[in-house]
Write a protein that holds these residues in place. Sequence first.
Motif, mmCIF file in Angstrom:
data_model
loop_
_atom_site.group_PDB
_atom_site.id
_atom_site.type_symbol
_atom_site.label_atom_id
_atom_site.label_comp_id
_atom_site.label_asym_id
_atom_site.label_seq_id
_atom_site.Cartn_x
_atom_site.Cartn_y
_atom_site.Cartn_z
ATOM 1 N N UNK A 80 0.342 -1.652 0.247
ATOM 2 C CA UNK A 80 -0.139 -0.104 0.237
ATOM 3 C C UNK A 80 0.785 1.061 -0.107
ATOM 4 N N UNK A 81 1.966 1.035 0.438
ATOM 5 C CA UNK A 81 2.716 2.134 0.474
ATOM 6 C C UNK A 81 3.485 3.011 -0.946
ATOM 7 N N UNK A 82 3.372 1.991 -1.791
ATOM 8 C CA UNK A 82 3.395 2.457 -3.299
ATOM 9 C C UNK A 82 2.109 3.092 -4.260
ATOM 10 N N UNK A 83 0.812 2.884 -3.730
ATOM 11 C CA UNK A 83 -0.311 2.238 -4.491
ATOM 12 C C UNK A 83 -0.420 4.820 -4.357
ATOM 13 N N UNK A 84 -1.380 4.844 -5.300
ATOM 14 C CA UNK A 84 -1.280 6.638 -4.823
ATOM 15 C C UNK A 84 -2.907 6.271 -4.971
ATOM 16 N N UNK A 85 -3.660 7.121 -3.694
ATOM 17 C CA UNK A 85 -4.940 7.358 -3.405
ATOM 18 C C UNK A 85 -6.126 8.099 -4.855
ATOM 19 N N UNK A 86 -4.781 9.195 -6.032
ATOM 20 C CA UNK A 86 -4.886 9.506 -7.074
ATOM 21 C C UNK A 86 -6.166 8.568 -7.934
ATOM 22 N N UNK A 87 -5.576 7.523 -8.133
ATOM 23 C CA UNK A 87 -5.507 6.494 -8.786
ATOM 24 C C UNK A 87 -7.173 5.423 -8.666
ATOM 25 N N UNK A 88 -7.515 5.795 -7.854
ATOM 26 C CA UNK A 88 -8.536 4.926 -7.213
ATOM 27 C C UNK A 88 -10.169 5.515 -7.901
ATOM 28 N N UNK A 89 -10.628 4.990 -9.068
ATOM 29 C CA UNK A 89 -11.692 5.661 -9.375
ATOM 30 C C UNK A 89 -12.920 4.876 -8.936
ATOM 31 N N UNK A 91 -16.215 1.767 -6.966
ATOM 32 C CA UNK A 91 -17.482 2.419 -6.541
ATOM 33 C C UNK A 91 -17.732 2.294 -4.744
ATOM 34 N N UNK A 92 -16.857 1.567 -4.689
ATOM 35 C CA UNK A 92 -16.946 2.289 -2.351
ATOM 36 C C UNK A 92 -16.100 3.284 -2.095
ATOM 37 N N UNK A 93 -17.274 4.064 -1.210
ATOM 38 C CA UNK A 93 -16.468 5.280 -0.945
ATOM 39 C C UNK A 93 -14.576 5.369 -0.827
ATOM 40 N N UNK A 94 -14.185 6.890 -1.213
ATOM 41 C CA UNK A 94 -12.700 6.835 -1.084
ATOM 42 C C UNK A 94 -12.654 7.214 0.389
ATOM 43 N N UNK A 95 -13.396 7.622 1.072
ATOM 44 C CA UNK A 95 -13.427 8.333 2.414
ATOM 45 C C UNK A 95 -12.056 7.152 2.930
ATOM 46 N N UNK A 96 -12.619 5.769 2.307
ATOM 47 C CA UNK A 96 -12.179 4.754 3.295
ATOM 48 C C UNK A 96 -9.949 4.447 2.919
ATOM 49 N N UNK A 97 -10.051 5.350 2.495
ATOM 50 C CA UNK A 97 -8.184 5.374 1.935
ATOM 51 C C UNK A 97 -7.867 6.161 3.343
ATOM 52 N N UNK A 98 -6.944 5.388 4.214
ATOM 53 C CA UNK A 98 -6.130 5.464 5.039
ATOM 54 C C UNK A 98 -5.430 6.486 5.081
ATOM 55 N N UNK A 99 -5.562 8.106 4.838
ATOM 56 C CA UNK A 99 -4.896 9.119 4.734
ATOM 57 C C UNK A 99 -5.560 10.607 5.741
ATOM 58 N N UNK A 100 -4.621 11.180 6.140
ATOM 59 C CA UNK A 100 -4.503 12.334 7.092
ATOM 60 C C UNK A 100 -3.836 13.101 5.813
ATOM 61 N N UNK A 101 -4.537 15.055 6.444
ATOM 62 C CA UNK A 101 -3.619 16.023 5.465
ATOM 63 C C UNK A 101 -3.820 17.342 6.709
ATOM 64 N N UNK A 102 -2.580 17.492 6.849
ATOM 65 C CA UNK A 102 -2.794 18.306 8.097
ATOM 66 C C UNK A 102 -1.636 19.207 7.928
ATOM 67 N N UNK A 103 -2.286 20.490 7.992
ATOM 68 C CA UNK A 103 -1.053 21.632 8.581
ATOM 69 C C UNK A 103 -1.079 22.037 10.335
ATOM 70 N N UNK A 470 -6.818 -0.553 -4.073
ATOM 71 C CA UNK A 470 -6.527 0.496 -3.198
ATOM 72 C C UNK A 470 -7.501 0.305 -1.846
ATOM 73 N N UNK A 471 -9.072 0.051 -1.636
ATOM 74 C CA UNK A 471 -9.193 -0.066 -0.454
ATOM 75 C C UNK A 471 -9.868 -1.837 -0.226
#
Length: 501
Positions: A80-89, A91-103, A470-471
């Motif tokens: 999973x380290x090398x998978x790119x979430x942007x490539x995910x299209x 049919x189940x929610x991309x909300x499951x992709x385990x990523x957080x974006x923080x400032x 990815x999911x």
Amino acid sequence: MLEEKAAFIKKAESLKPKLYIKRVRPLLGIPTDKLKAGDSTVFDFGNHFVGRIKLKLSSAGSHQDAPAFIKIKFCENKRELDEDAADYHGWISKGWIQEEWLHIDVLPAVVNVDRRFSFRYVKLEVIDVSSKFSLVVDDIEAETYTSANDECVNKYSGSREEEDLDRVSIRTLRNCMQEVFEDGPKRDRRLWIGDLRLQALANYATFKNNDLVKRCLYLFAGTTDDNGRITACVFTEPNVEGDDTYMFDYSLFFIPTLLDYYNETKDLETVSDLFDTAKRQVELAKECFGPDDIINDSDVMGWCFLDWNLRLNKQAGAQAVYIYCEKALVKLAKYLGKSELAAELCNDVENKVKAAKEKLYDKDLGLFVSGREKQVSYATQAWAVLAGIFDDEVNHEILNRLHEYKNAEKMVTPYMYHHYIEALIKSGNKKLAYDKMCSYWGAMIEKGADTYYELFNPENPYESPYGSSVVNSYCHAWSCTPAYFIRSCGLNKENLYNQLI
Ligand code: RAM
């Protein structure tokens, strides 16, 4: 009925388990180097965990003159380290992709990531800092959770291979054991009955948290629809609520799950509480049969689950599941002294068995066929064997023929594989069951699995019913049964050897 359901949920809530909390750190890599925009680092926690992380961050160089912008990715396995979430299209929610974006506006800072994740690896990427300062990760710690008590499990001693299979199996189950038996702590993080049934079996052989099984049974019984139908899965947050997804086989699996629970605990009070709910599932399922005692086929995706092979025809498998579950209901009825009902149910079982033999069994092939296209599949044969439509001898031959038959639809989940192995055991072919268990689950271990996967098709590593792997989940409840096979079914060299001499 409403009052009864409320009482079931109350009972379930009274059985809510405590969570065991452990703090863990990665093996290496702290503190990190000075990280600039575009840099990334991977923390390896050394095993699979479910939990929340806390980071201690600071800056180096000139005074921090811009927010640090970071992305944190949680991975259950290396791939999973090398998978790119942007490539995910899919049919189940991309909300499951385990990523957080923080400032992070001000450094140094202690950052608590609120959401619970499922991971062994945590990848931190610096999206941006300014040219005048760098980011340093001084520390990272995870607070991890499970409701499984590690101390309850007896150590298993066998061959190295068996011990590995057992260990990964237990880790999978452990990390899916939270406030309910979750299907996967990455996704869907909820109680599914198909998964529960297998988790319960592995749990009896290991952690023996029987109250957690009991809680889950009451949760299902407390969330049936207005018709009394068991839902495929239950949400527990913010409140307990059944999902509005129903699958033919999943509703029926309430029955064998209750039977297995009784066999393990002899808790007749629970059986008596939940018997009517169990019986109702057969009544509802019966409506799906034609006058010829053959179940109506359907093209609706998910009307019956069996496996995630999207080409699989479910008709014959569903007929077999019905027989299997109705037989379980007969046993429960007998335990409660309901002999008249048991006799009625037996009669129905016989009719469905007879119809299956006449209309779903192809005598020339010596295999069961399903649907208009008369599809031959592993799922259909395995369930026909488990249902005991024929006796052990014929079952044995069916599975041997299946082994030789080249065009059978294959299995893509450890869930369906479990049933195939169980069918081999039931038909007296423990040796083949053992070999299949070792090669299938063993192949995941060879790929570095700390926990077993939701989907695993050795012929297609990217197998996913969701449009992209990815999911996919890599710690998935329904794959946790090698410990059950090894410990409770005699699938181990010592036992097999003893049988031969
Ligand atoms: C998957 C879930 C669960 C399973 C259902 C049918 O999406 O993760 O494990 O029971 O499918």
